[in-house]
Design a protein around this motif. Structure first.
Motif, short mmCIF file in Angstrom:
data_model
loop_
_atom_site.label_atom_id
_atom_site.label_comp_id
_atom_site.label_asym_id
_atom_site.label_seq_id
_atom_site.Cartn_x
_atom_site.Cartn_y
_atom_site.Cartn_z
N ASP A 95 0.81 -1.22 0.00
CA ASP A 95 0.00 0.00 0.00
C ASP A 95 0.84 1.27 0.00
O ASP A 95 0.39 2.32 -0.44
CB ASP A 95 -0.93 0.03 1.22
CG ASP A 95 -2.02 -1.01 1.14
OD1 ASP A 95 -2.32 -1.46 0.02
OD2 ASP A 95 -2.57 -1.37 2.19
N ASP A 100 -2.64 7.32 -2.56
CA ASP A 100 -4.02 7.17 -2.12
C ASP A 100 -4.23 5.69 -1.78
O ASP A 100 -4.81 4.95 -2.58
CB ASP A 100 -4.97 7.62 -3.23
CG ASP A 100 -6.42 7.60 -2.79
OD1 ASP A 100 -6.68 7.62 -1.59
OD2 ASP A 100 -7.29 7.56 -3.68
N TRP A 103 -8.63 1.40 1.24
CA TRP A 103 -9.10 1.12 2.59
C TRP A 103 -8.86 -0.35 2.93
O TRP A 103 -9.22 -1.25 2.19
CB TRP A 103 -10.58 1.44 2.71
CG TRP A 103 -11.14 1.01 4.03
CD1 TRP A 103 -11.78 -0.15 4.29
CD2 TRP A 103 -11.06 1.71 5.26
NE1 TRP A 103 -12.12 -0.22 5.60
CE2 TRP A 103 -11.68 0.92 6.23
CE3 TRP A 103 -10.53 2.93 5.64
CZ2 TRP A 103 -11.79 1.31 7.56
CZ3 TRP A 103 -10.64 3.32 6.96
CH2 TRP A 103 -11.27 2.52 7.90
N SER A 104 -8.22 -0.58 4.05
CA SER A 104 -8.05 -1.92 4.60
C SER A 104 -7.83 -1.74 6.10
O SER A 104 -7.61 -0.63 6.59
CB SER A 104 -6.85 -2.63 3.97
OG SER A 104 -5.64 -2.04 4.39
N TRP A 105 -7.86 -2.83 6.83
CA TRP A 105 -7.63 -2.73 8.27
C TRP A 105 -6.20 -2.29 8.57
O TRP A 105 -5.94 -1.68 9.59
CB TRP A 105 -7.98 -4.03 8.96
CG TRP A 105 -9.46 -4.22 9.01
CD1 TRP A 105 -10.19 -5.12 8.29
CD2 TRP A 105 -10.40 -3.45 9.76
NE1 TRP A 105 -11.53 -4.97 8.55
CE2 TRP A 105 -11.68 -3.95 9.46
CE3 TRP A 105 -10.29 -2.39 10.66
CZ2 TRP A 105 -12.83 -3.42 10.03
CZ3 TRP A 105 -11.44 -1.86 11.23
CH2 TRP A 105 -12.69 -2.38 10.91
N SER A 107 -4.52 -0.09 6.72
CA SER A 107 -4.42 1.34 6.44
C SER A 107 -5.46 2.16 7.22
O SER A 107 -5.47 3.38 7.11
CB SER A 107 -4.57 1.61 4.94
OG SER A 107 -5.88 1.29 4.51
N ALA A 108 -6.29 1.51 8.00
CA ALA A 108 -7.33 2.21 8.75
C ALA A 108 -6.78 3.33 9.64
O ALA A 108 -7.37 4.41 9.68
CB ALA A 108 -8.15 1.22 9.57
N LEU A 110 -4.38 5.31 9.11
CA LEU A 110 -4.08 6.46 8.27
C LEU A 110 -5.33 7.28 7.97
O LEU A 110 -5.27 8.50 7.82
CB LEU A 110 -3.45 6.01 6.95
CG LEU A 110 -2.09 5.34 7.03
CD1 LEU A 110 -1.70 4.80 5.66
CD2 LEU A 110 -1.05 6.32 7.53
N TRP A 111 -6.45 6.60 7.85
CA TRP A 111 -7.70 7.28 7.53
C TRP A 111 -8.41 7.79 8.78
O TRP A 111 -9.06 8.84 8.74
CB TRP A 111 -8.63 6.32 6.78
CG TRP A 111 -8.12 5.94 5.44
CD1 TRP A 111 -7.49 4.77 5.10
CD2 TRP A 111 -8.15 6.71 4.24
NE1 TRP A 111 -7.15 4.78 3.78
CE2 TRP A 111 -7.55 5.96 3.23
CE3 TRP A 111 -8.65 7.97 3.94
CZ2 TRP A 111 -7.42 6.44 1.93
CZ3 TRP A 111 -8.51 8.44 2.64
CH2 TRP A 111 -7.91 7.66 1.66
N ILE A 112 -8.30 7.07 9.89
CA ILE A 112 -9.05 7.40 11.10
C ILE A 112 -8.33 8.42 11.97
O ILE A 112 -8.96 9.27 12.60
CB ILE A 112 -9.37 6.11 11.89
CG1 ILE A 112 -10.31 5.23 11.06
CG2 ILE A 112 -9.98 6.42 13.23
CD1 ILE A 112 -10.55 3.87 11.64
N PRO A 114 -6.62 11.24 11.44
CA PRO A 114 -6.95 12.66 11.28
C PRO A 114 -8.33 13.01 11.83
O PRO A 114 -8.53 14.10 12.38
CB PRO A 114 -6.90 12.88 9.77
CG PRO A 114 -6.05 11.78 9.26
CD PRO A 114 -6.26 10.62 10.17
N LEU A 115 -9.28 12.10 11.71
CA LEU A 115 -10.62 12.36 12.25
C LEU A 115 -10.60 12.43 13.77
O LEU A 115 -11.26 13.27 14.37
CB LEU A 115 -11.60 11.28 11.77
CG LEU A 115 -11.81 11.19 10.26
CD1 LEU A 115 -12.69 10.00 9.91
CD2 LEU A 115 -12.39 12.48 9.73
#
Length: 133
Positions: A95, A100, A103-105, A107-108, A110-112, A114-115
């Motif tokens: 990845d 970009d 989505w996978s567990w 890479s989660a 990386l996405w979560i 910032p939130l």
């Protein structure tokens, strides 16, 4: 003495990343079909150089990036879609090769992350504004 050996090894690592072999045939040569070259170019902008990490393979002068550019052009010239080539590169290199990541567990975070940081900042700001009233 060990520290000196480590420093010498660390200094030699960038030199070892380059090779004396000539670049791949399509590393720096465009495809004859302008439409396919445009597809390859767009894809090369989305793929991260594994040696430079901060540059796309389109911008990097590293040998590895040249080999990856050649692979992208060869596969696009053979008729593969840019999406399939991108998926193949991700399957081969992981990845981290994509700017970009899918989505996978794995890479989660990386996405979560910032939130979570944004939610914490909003909670902190709310508390500071309440205290001022």
């Amino acid at each position: 003495m060990r520290v000196l050996g480590f420093l010498l090894l660390a200094a030699a690592t960038p030199a070892a990343a380059q090779t004396a072999l000539p670049p791949a045939e399509l590393a720096n040569r465009q495809l004859s079909d302008p439409r396919r070259e445009a597809q390859a170019r767009a894809l090369m902008e989305e793929i991260r150089c594994l040696v430079c990490a901060g540059q796309s393979i389109a911008d990097s002068d590293a040998d590895m990036a040249g080999d990856m550019r050649a692979l992208v052009r060869e596969r696009i010239a053979a008729g593969e879609s840019p999406g399939k080539v991108r998926d193949w590169l991700i399957a081969r290199y992981g990845d981290a090769v994509s700017y970009d990541p899918p989505w996978s567990w794995r890479s989660a975070p990386l996405w979560i992350a910032p939130l979570i940081v944004l939610a914490f900042g909003l909670w902190l700001a709310r508390g500071l504004f309440r205290r001022r009233r």
